[in-house]
Design an enzyme around this catalytic site. Structure first.
Site, PDB file in Angstrom:
ATOM      1  N   HIS A 293       2.345   5.733  -8.281  1.00  0.00           N
ATOM      2  CA  HIS A 293       2.006   4.307  -8.199  1.00  0.00           C
ATOM      3  C   HIS A 293       2.023   3.635  -9.571  1.00  0.00           C
ATOM      4  O   HIS A 293       1.174   2.798  -9.879  1.00  0.00           O
ATOM      5  CB  HIS A 293       0.627   4.122  -7.552  1.00  0.00           C
ATOM      6  CG  HIS A 293       0.571   4.530  -6.113  1.00  0.00           C
ATOM      7  ND1 HIS A 293       1.018   3.739  -5.081  1.00  0.00           N
ATOM      8  CD2 HIS A 293       0.146   5.687  -5.534  1.00  0.00           C
ATOM      9  CE1 HIS A 293       0.846   4.369  -3.924  1.00  0.00           C
ATOM     10  NE2 HIS A 293       0.334   5.555  -4.169  1.00  0.00           N
ATOM     11  N   ASP A 360      -3.460   9.653  -6.028  1.00  0.00           N
ATOM     12  CA  ASP A 360      -3.032   9.799  -4.636  1.00  0.00           C
ATOM     13  C   ASP A 360      -1.509   9.750  -4.525  1.00  0.00           C
ATOM     14  O   ASP A 360      -0.825   9.210  -5.387  1.00  0.00           O
ATOM     15  CB  ASP A 360      -3.652   8.701  -3.766  1.00  0.00           C
ATOM     16  CG  ASP A 360      -3.209   7.307  -4.181  1.00  0.00           C
ATOM     17  OD1 ASP A 360      -3.163   7.054  -5.403  1.00  0.00           O
ATOM     18  OD2 ASP A 360      -2.922   6.487  -3.297  1.00  0.00           O
ATOM     19  N   GLU A 361      -1.010  10.327  -3.445  1.00  0.00           N
ATOM     20  CA  GLU A 361       0.381  10.218  -3.022  1.00  0.00           C
ATOM     21  C   GLU A 361       1.381  10.567  -4.130  1.00  0.00           C
ATOM     22  O   GLU A 361       2.397   9.890  -4.304  1.00  0.00           O
ATOM     23  CB  GLU A 361       0.648   8.811  -2.477  1.00  0.00           C
ATOM     24  CG  GLU A 361      -0.200   8.511  -1.240  1.00  0.00           C
ATOM     25  CD  GLU A 361       0.027   7.130  -0.657  1.00  0.00           C
ATOM     26  OE1 GLU A 361      -0.076   6.974   0.563  1.00  0.00           O
ATOM     27  OE2 GLU A 361       0.301   6.185  -1.442  1.00  0.00           O
ATOM     28  N   VAL A 362       1.088  11.622  -4.871  1.00  0.00           N
ATOM     29  CA  VAL A 362       2.062  12.121  -5.854  1.00  0.00           C
ATOM     30  C   VAL A 362       3.203  12.797  -5.093  1.00  0.00           C
ATOM     31  O   VAL A 362       2.977  13.705  -4.292  1.00  0.00           O
ATOM     32  CB  VAL A 362       1.401  13.101  -6.833  1.00  0.00           C
ATOM     33  CG1 VAL A 362       2.446  13.747  -7.733  1.00  0.00           C
ATOM     34  CG2 VAL A 362       0.345  12.379  -7.670  1.00  0.00           C
ATOM     35  N   GLU A 408      -6.323  14.092  -3.268  1.00  0.00           N
ATOM     36  CA  GLU A 408      -5.142  14.958  -3.325  1.00  0.00           C
ATOM     37  C   GLU A 408      -5.131  15.858  -4.550  1.00  0.00           C
ATOM     38  O   GLU A 408      -4.589  16.973  -4.505  1.00  0.00           O
ATOM     39  CB  GLU A 408      -3.853  14.117  -3.306  1.00  0.00           C
ATOM     40  CG  GLU A 408      -3.564  13.443  -1.984  1.00  0.00           C
ATOM     41  CD  GLU A 408      -4.048  12.014  -1.920  1.00  0.00           C
ATOM     42  OE1 GLU A 408      -3.332  11.158  -1.372  1.00  0.00           O
ATOM     43  OE2 GLU A 408      -5.162  11.735  -2.433  1.00  0.00           O
TER      44      GLU A 408
END
Length: 588
Positions: A293, A360-362, A408
């Site tokens: 992000h 998050d969301e790597v 995460e």
């Protein structure tokens, strides 16, 4: 534990007032007599010797706000009375039942400006006199004050620290209503409240990257939070889509990363937001999400980002467009982070000792494109990710803050972070349990209950109808009852539950902006506010009922509208005027 003792003298006319406080206090006793308050009432702060002048001024500003709200922004409760009923109390004898003084007593001067979780104390006591004065109670604190000031025509607010006084003043204003002709009254006297929150972290997460929010809109969110006793604004200030944060040592970040010239938060704007929140008992925790992000950084520093805005197959390397992650195993990135945190964090520390570094969301596939990694293998990426986080968190700590991360990092990537790090869980109860099992303090808030943006349908465009009816990933909409049903400590042992600091509702802004935020957030978020302040269960250990909550939530909604927040109604008006008649039958 919540205790409600209702006088047998209460009439049907006043029954709807019985628990009209949101969130419900831990212990609440009241009668059914009328007392008045007016502009002759004196509000007096009895502050302890040695109180920090900054905290003294904070309390006095809270008193001024409560006085203004109580006298000028009160609710005429016609929506909660059957049509044709004259609900106004008689004004005969009003002089003899008017509160002459409000004594606000802080017990301790041992208070820091930005307390850590373990230093917080938001407890308070509140006493409203009836026409015959303050009733006898088991409060030694109150009896001591009565000996000093008296029992007749005096209201008392008592708290160990300023945070408790701020919460108590919010409660105080909810005890009163506006007479249709003239005056402000409470039909609940005498009142005795002893209150404290169940959770120390009661937050709202606001994403200001996917849409631009003017400072005034953020301050309005803070107002709504304060009225619902939230105490943490999670300021998700940057993301892939934009960088609206001024960093003086790196001016290109905001100059190139904002949506339009001037659409960024200056250092002065940030200070205003933090100070405005602080005055209302709220700490602001800024988040700069990383290493994912972060493609907005690439607009100013393209060599620091891998996989910048890959099109059209962005789905292979990102959760949503534009793609782009900070590179791993890269000393230039590490130097950038050091400079970033050295610039940003010191300005925030006077107001809050926590900073969120995201995580998050790597996307592992994007690191195939990173010259320092060249792999999508979890085992290859993990040590580089550990190095990245160690460097980032060391820089955060060096500047006096404790780091937050998304779940995460510890659950999916298995990074072994020091136990001072606070983990934010968003994927459900199992995530909360997984993080506390590892010994981390946790902020809960599953997308299944506490995502306010869900249920609006897809915001992406499509070339065909295969995605019909274009639902979003987390729908349906989380109505207030679904939000009220969530327990942040669900399924945990007593020992595990102690590691749950609280929770947050989330405002991801793909389809929310300054014009829709009021009606999107309020009063739904308030349902979570009561869960976090009062607990999901009542004094008997049972889940609180919707029939108890809905009239109180409806009333705080009406108060918020009076206070300038365009909150949505929770049910049709007929239901409010016919209490109990909109209950779905057990056997339909």
């Amino acid at each position: 534990m919540v205790v409600l003792k209702i006088s047998f003298l209460a009439t049907l006319m006043f029954a709807k007032y019985a628990a009209a406080i949101w969130p419900i206090p831990a212990s609440y006793e009241h009668g059914s007599e009328v007392v008045w308050i007016d502009r002759t009432t004196k509000w007096e702060f009895d502050c302890p010797n040695g109180l920090d002048p900054l905290i003294d001024r904070r309390v006095r500003r809270a008193i001024d706000r409560a006085k203004h709200t109580t006298l000028n922004k009160q609710l005429v409760p016609w929506k909660f009375k059957p049509p044709g009923v004259d609900f106004d109390p008689p004004t005969d004898g009003r002089y003899h039942s008017t509160i002459r003084r409000v004594i606000i007593q802080q017990l301790s001067s041992n208070e820091t400006r930005a307390p850590a979780y373990e230093q917080m104390d938001e407890s308070y006591e509140l006493y409203l006199p009836g026409p015959k004065g303050i009733q006898s109670t088991d409060s030694e604190l109150l009896e001591t004050l009565i000996q000093k000031y008296g029992r007749m025509s005096i209201a008392y607010i008592i708290a160990p620290k300023s945070a408790g006084l701020i919460q108590a003043l919010t409660t105080f204003s909810q005890l009163f209503y506006a007479h249709t002709k003239n005056g402000v009254y409470s039909p609940l006297a005498p009142v005795a409240i002893k209150d404290k929150p169940k959770f120390v972290h009661r937050g709202v997460n606001l994403d200001t990257s996917r849409q631009w929010y003017p400072k005034a809109a953020i301050l309005r969110v803070i107002d709504g939070m304060a009225w619902n006793k939230f105490n943490r604004l999670h300021f998700h200030v940057t993301d892939s889509q934009s960088w609206p944060l001024e960093v003086p040592s790196m001016p290109e970040l905001a100059l190139k990363g904002a949506y339009y010239k001037g659409l960024h938060y200056s250092t002065s704007d940030v200070q205003d937001i933090y100070m405005y929140a602080e005055d209302r008992g709220i700490q602001v925790i800024m988040e700069i999400d990383m290493p994912g992000h972060t493609s907005s950084i690439g607009l100013a520093y393209p060599t620091l980002i891998t996989g910048q805005n890959i099109q059209p197959l962005w789905t292979n390397v990102a959760a949503q467009p534009p793609s782009g992650h900070l590179k791993l195993n890269n000393t230039n990135v590490e130097d950038f982070l050091t400079s970033l945190f050295n610039d940003v964090v010191p300005r925030l520390i006077p107001y809050c000792k926590y900073f969120h570094t995201g995580g998050d969301e790597v996307n592992k596939n994007i690191y195939l494109l990173d010259e320092g990694v060249k792999s999508a293998d979890h085992a290859v990426i993990k040590p580089y990710l550990e190095r990245f986080l160690k460097h980032a968190h060391d820089a955060v700590r060096k500047n006096g803050a404790t780091p937050f991360v998304w779940e995460e990092m510890v659950l999916d990537w298995g990074v072994d972070l020091p136990k001072d790090v606070i983990v934010q869980a968003w994927l459900g109860d199992e995530s909360v349990k997984g993080a506390v099992t590892k010994g981390y303090r946790v902020i809960a808030g599953t997308y299944q209950n506490w995502y306010l943006d869900c249920g609006n349908g897809q915001w992406l465009d499509f070339h065909n109808d295969s995605f019909y009816p274009y639902n979003d990933w987390c729908g349906p909409k989380k109505n207030w009852r679904a939000m009220y049903s969530y327990d942040p400590a669900n399924g945990l042992s007593a020992g595990q539950a102690k590691l749950v600091l609280g929770g947050e509702v989330h405002i991801w802004s793909e389809q929310i902006d300054e014009y829709s935020i009021d009606s999107t957030v309020w009063p739904r978020a308030g349902a979570a506010g009561e869960v976090l302040w009062s607990g999901r269960r009542d004094a008997q250990g049972k889940n609180r009922t919707f029939s108890d909550a809905s009239p109180r939530l409806a009333e705080i909604r009406e108060r918020m509208v009076n206070w300038g927040i365009a909150a949505s109604p929770i049910m049709q008006l007929w239901c409010h005027q016919h209490d109990g008649d909109c209950q779905y039958p057990d056997t339909a």
